[in-house]
Design a protein around this motif. Structure first.
Motif, mmCIF file in Angstrom:
data_model
loop_
_atom_site.group_PDB
_atom_site.id
_atom_site.type_symbol
_atom_site.label_atom_id
_atom_site.label_comp_id
_atom_site.label_asym_id
_atom_site.label_seq_id
_atom_site.Cartn_x
_atom_site.Cartn_y
_atom_site.Cartn_z
ATOM 1 N N LYS A 169 23.547 -46.121 -12.651
ATOM 2 C CA LYS A 169 22.278 -46.444 -13.323
ATOM 3 C C LYS A 169 21.145 -45.445 -13.077
ATOM 4 O O LYS A 169 20.066 -45.573 -13.658
ATOM 5 C CB LYS A 169 21.792 -47.850 -12.939
ATOM 6 N N THR A 170 21.367 -44.439 -12.228
ATOM 7 C CA THR A 170 20.290 -43.487 -11.930
ATOM 8 C C THR A 170 20.760 -42.040 -12.090
ATOM 9 O O THR A 170 20.595 -41.220 -11.181
ATOM 10 C CB THR A 170 19.763 -43.689 -10.495
ATOM 11 N N PRO A 171 21.365 -41.684 -13.235
ATOM 12 C CA PRO A 171 21.799 -40.292 -13.410
ATOM 13 C C PRO A 171 20.606 -39.352 -13.377
ATOM 14 O O PRO A 171 19.512 -39.706 -13.832
ATOM 15 C CB PRO A 171 22.465 -40.298 -14.791
ATOM 16 N N VAL A 172 20.784 -38.157 -12.832
ATOM 17 C CA VAL A 172 19.683 -37.202 -12.765
ATOM 18 C C VAL A 172 19.246 -36.838 -14.184
ATOM 19 O O VAL A 172 20.044 -36.828 -15.122
ATOM 20 C CB VAL A 172 20.081 -35.937 -11.973
ATOM 21 N N GLN A 173 17.962 -36.541 -14.307
ATOM 22 C CA GLN A 173 17.346 -36.311 -15.607
ATOM 23 C C GLN A 173 17.143 -34.815 -15.863
ATOM 24 O O GLN A 173 17.165 -34.001 -14.945
ATOM 25 C CB GLN A 173 15.998 -37.032 -15.670
ATOM 26 N N THR A 174 16.929 -34.474 -17.117
ATOM 27 C CA THR A 174 16.665 -33.074 -17.477
ATOM 28 C C THR A 174 15.173 -32.929 -17.788
ATOM 29 O O THR A 174 14.363 -32.779 -16.888
ATOM 30 C CB THR A 174 17.545 -32.656 -18.669
ATOM 31 N N ALA A 175 14.795 -32.965 -19.044
ATOM 32 C CA ALA A 175 13.384 -32.840 -19.417
ATOM 33 C C ALA A 175 12.675 -34.173 -19.179
ATOM 34 O O ALA A 175 13.158 -35.223 -19.601
ATOM 35 C CB ALA A 175 13.254 -32.431 -20.878
ATOM 36 N N VAL A 176 11.527 -34.126 -18.476
ATOM 37 C CA VAL A 176 10.776 -35.355 -18.214
ATOM 38 C C VAL A 176 9.280 -35.119 -18.365
ATOM 39 O O VAL A 176 8.771 -34.023 -18.109
ATOM 40 C CB VAL A 176 11.042 -35.907 -16.792
ATOM 41 N N LYS A 177 8.574 -36.161 -18.809
ATOM 42 C CA LYS A 177 7.127 -36.249 -18.707
ATOM 43 C C LYS A 177 6.817 -37.308 -17.647
ATOM 44 O O LYS A 177 7.720 -37.919 -17.078
ATOM 45 C CB LYS A 177 6.516 -36.618 -20.060
ATOM 46 N N ARG A 178 5.522 -37.525 -17.385
ATOM 47 C CA ARG A 178 5.176 -38.459 -16.320
ATOM 48 C C ARG A 178 5.716 -39.863 -16.576
ATOM 49 O O ARG A 178 6.147 -40.560 -15.640
ATOM 50 C CB ARG A 178 3.652 -38.497 -16.137
ATOM 51 N N ALA A 179 5.728 -40.273 -17.845
ATOM 52 C CA ALA A 179 6.252 -41.605 -18.155
ATOM 53 C C ALA A 179 7.736 -41.709 -17.823
ATOM 54 O O ALA A 179 8.220 -42.743 -17.356
ATOM 55 C CB ALA A 179 6.017 -41.919 -19.628
ATOM 56 N N ASP A 180 8.465 -40.625 -18.054
ATOM 57 C CA ASP A 180 9.896 -40.611 -17.735
ATOM 58 C C ASP A 180 10.121 -40.609 -16.229
ATOM 59 O O ASP A 180 11.043 -41.251 -15.731
ATOM 60 C CB ASP A 180 10.552 -39.378 -18.367
ATOM 61 N N GLU A 181 9.269 -39.866 -15.514
ATOM 62 C CA GLU A 181 9.376 -39.835 -14.055
ATOM 63 C C GLU A 181 9.097 -41.210 -13.471
ATOM 64 O O GLU A 181 9.755 -41.651 -12.523
ATOM 65 C CB GLU A 181 8.422 -38.795 -13.480
ATOM 66 N N GLN A 182 8.112 -41.905 -14.042
ATOM 67 C CA GLN A 182 7.811 -43.255 -13.575
ATOM 68 C C GLN A 182 8.982 -44.199 -13.859
ATOM 69 O O GLN A 182 9.360 -45.033 -13.017
ATOM 70 C CB GLN A 182 6.549 -43.784 -14.245
ATOM 71 N N ALA A 183 9.582 -44.067 -15.034
ATOM 72 C CA ALA A 183 10.734 -44.898 -15.376
ATOM 73 C C ALA A 183 11.904 -44.618 -14.436
ATOM 74 O O ALA A 183 12.646 -45.537 -14.049
ATOM 75 C CB ALA A 183 11.149 -44.651 -16.828
ATOM 76 N N PHE A 184 12.054 -43.363 -14.049
ATOM 77 C CA PHE A 184 13.127 -42.997 -13.120
ATOM 78 C C PHE A 184 12.859 -43.588 -11.741
ATOM 79 O O PHE A 184 13.780 -44.060 -11.062
ATOM 80 C CB PHE A 184 13.246 -41.473 -13.046
ATOM 81 N N ALA A 205 26.044 -31.021 -22.120
ATOM 82 C CA ALA A 205 25.658 -32.125 -23.009
ATOM 83 C C ALA A 205 24.139 -32.253 -23.058
ATOM 84 O O ALA A 205 23.448 -32.020 -22.061
ATOM 85 C CB ALA A 205 26.275 -33.430 -22.529
ATOM 86 N N ARG A 206 23.630 -32.627 -24.202
ATOM 87 C CA ARG A 206 22.201 -32.841 -24.366
ATOM 88 C C ARG A 206 21.891 -34.310 -24.109
ATOM 89 O O ARG A 206 22.478 -35.201 -24.726
ATOM 90 C CB ARG A 206 21.758 -32.437 -25.771
ATOM 91 N N ARG A 207 20.944 -34.543 -23.189
ATOM 92 C CA ARG A 207 20.615 -35.899 -22.777
ATOM 93 C C ARG A 207 19.144 -36.189 -23.071
ATOM 94 O O ARG A 207 18.265 -35.378 -22.770
ATOM 95 C CB ARG A 207 20.890 -36.086 -21.289
ATOM 96 N N SER A 208 18.885 -37.354 -23.623
ATOM 97 C CA SER A 208 17.527 -37.754 -23.973
ATOM 98 C C SER A 208 16.765 -38.204 -22.736
ATOM 99 O O SER A 208 17.337 -38.707 -21.768
ATOM 100 C CB SER A 208 17.553 -38.895 -24.993
ATOM 101 N N VAL A 247 9.954 -40.159 -26.595
ATOM 102 C CA VAL A 247 10.702 -40.025 -27.845
ATOM 103 C C VAL A 247 10.791 -38.551 -28.243
ATOM 104 O O VAL A 247 9.806 -37.818 -28.205
ATOM 105 C CB VAL A 247 10.018 -40.827 -28.967
ATOM 106 N N GLY A 248 11.992 -38.108 -28.589
ATOM 107 C CA GLY A 248 12.196 -36.739 -29.037
ATOM 108 C C GLY A 248 12.340 -35.725 -27.926
ATOM 109 O O GLY A 248 12.562 -34.543 -28.195
ATOM 110 N N LEU A 249 12.222 -36.147 -26.670
ATOM 111 C CA LEU A 249 12.355 -35.226 -25.539
ATOM 112 C C LEU A 249 13.777 -35.288 -25.006
ATOM 113 O O LEU A 249 14.319 -36.374 -24.767
ATOM 114 C CB LEU A 249 11.358 -35.594 -24.436
ATOM 115 N N ALA A 250 14.389 -34.120 -24.825
ATOM 116 C CA ALA A 250 15.767 -34.063 -24.342
ATOM 117 C C ALA A 250 15.997 -32.736 -23.629
ATOM 118 O O ALA A 250 15.196 -31.802 -23.741
ATOM 119 C CB ALA A 250 16.758 -34.231 -25.491
#
Length: 300
Positions: A233-248, A113-116, A121-124
């Motif tokens: 509430k904390t599923p592992v992530q796929t593609a991330v930038k620093r903002a996504d890592e901080q949100a995680f 599955a493709r996860r955002s 925005v636009g990263l998945a």
């Protein structure tokens, strides 16, 4: 041409005359089509297929018949309760000469599955969810069970409390002699020393098995997987930038959980809308060389 070839399953008797509960094949490679709301994809599955052999007088079943029926499934027919029931009925019918009355199937595959990303925005990216689908037909009654494994992150509440205490002691050591501290000084201290101690967290996984209704329109794959991910509430992530890592990191900090907490969260989330959920969670400890685990079973 086959008329001239011997078939010992028909011409010979078994040395020991006894019925067998299941006979068939395991680990058959097969492309299968998954069609769920908003999702249509072919995946590589490993399939087990068996029928019962109740007659002690019959030496063996016809495994090629089962294989050919499975091969027809690979022609693009999407997996669904109705498709599985039709296939199981055909398996039994193909072995009337063996007096078979029951059949069962087991599909193992990764649901891709493709996860955002959380923020960007636009990263998945793509994530694979191990899935097992079991179907059986006994006395004409279809039984279905779906098992899915979901990866998530877990931060230990005890470790977090111990880390906070050390940070508190560090702050008091540096500022305890003062009656007032400027916010800018506090902010600077936090920026430099807030990681005096950090709680341990680890990749974790939840494996959940539920019963499916025989008359369901689809398999409900994403309904189950999304329900588990929303619970922890904390599923592992796929593609991330620093903002996504901080949100995680923020999600982990706001959702501290022992293995017991994770099991109970999932149990509560699936209590409505899922039949007979069996839950097994594992936290692959970063503190210990062993795992922490919990189980939740209906009625216990």
């Amino acid at each position: 041409m086959n008329l001239s070839l011997p078939d010992v399953s028909l011409t010979e008797r078994a040395v020991t005359l006894s019925p067998l509960q299941w006979v068939g094949m395991q680990g058959i490679d097969l492309p299968v089509t998954l069609s769920e709301p908003g999702y249509h994809r072919e995946v590589h599955a490993r399939v087990d297929a068996q029928v019962d052999l109740p007659s002690p007088l019959i030496k063996g079943i016809h495994m090629s018949r089962l294989y050919r029926l499975l091969d027809e499934l690979a022609e693009g027919r999407a997996l669904s309760p109705n498709t599985l029931k039709t296939l199981l009925q055909a398996m039994v019918e193909s072995h009337r000469d063996c007096e078979s009355r029951s059949a069962r199937l087991r599909f193992s595959f990764d649901l891709l599955a493709r996860r955002s990303a959380l923020v960007s925005v636009g990263l998945a990216g793509w994530k694979a969810y191990p899935v097992t689908l079991e179907a059986s037909l006994n006395g004409g009654e279809l039984q279905l069970q779906l098992t899915a494994t979901v990866g998530y992150s877990s931060t230990c509440p005890c470790s977090a409390a111990l880390a906070r205490q050390l940070i508190e002691h560090g702050f008091v050591s540096d500022f305890g002699h003062l009656t007032a501290v400027e916010p800018v000084a506090v902010a600077a201290w936090i920026r430099q020393y807030a990681t005096l101690a950090t709680p341990h967290s680890q990749r974790s996984e939840a494996t959940v098995r539920v019963d499916l209704a025989a008359d369901a329109a689809d398999l409900g794959l994403f309904r189950l997987i999304d329900g588990i991910e929303q619970a922890v509430k904390t599923p592992v992530q796929t593609a991330v930038k620093r903002a996504d890592e901080q949100a995680f990191a923020a999600l982990n900090g706001q959702n501290l959980m022992f293995v017991e907490d994770a099991a109970r969260r999932i149990q509560a989330a699936l209590a409505q809308g899922f039949s007979n959920p069996h839950i097994h969670v594992r936290h692959l400890e970063s503190l210990h060389p062993h795992d922490a685990a919990a189980w939740a079973v209906p009625g216990q």
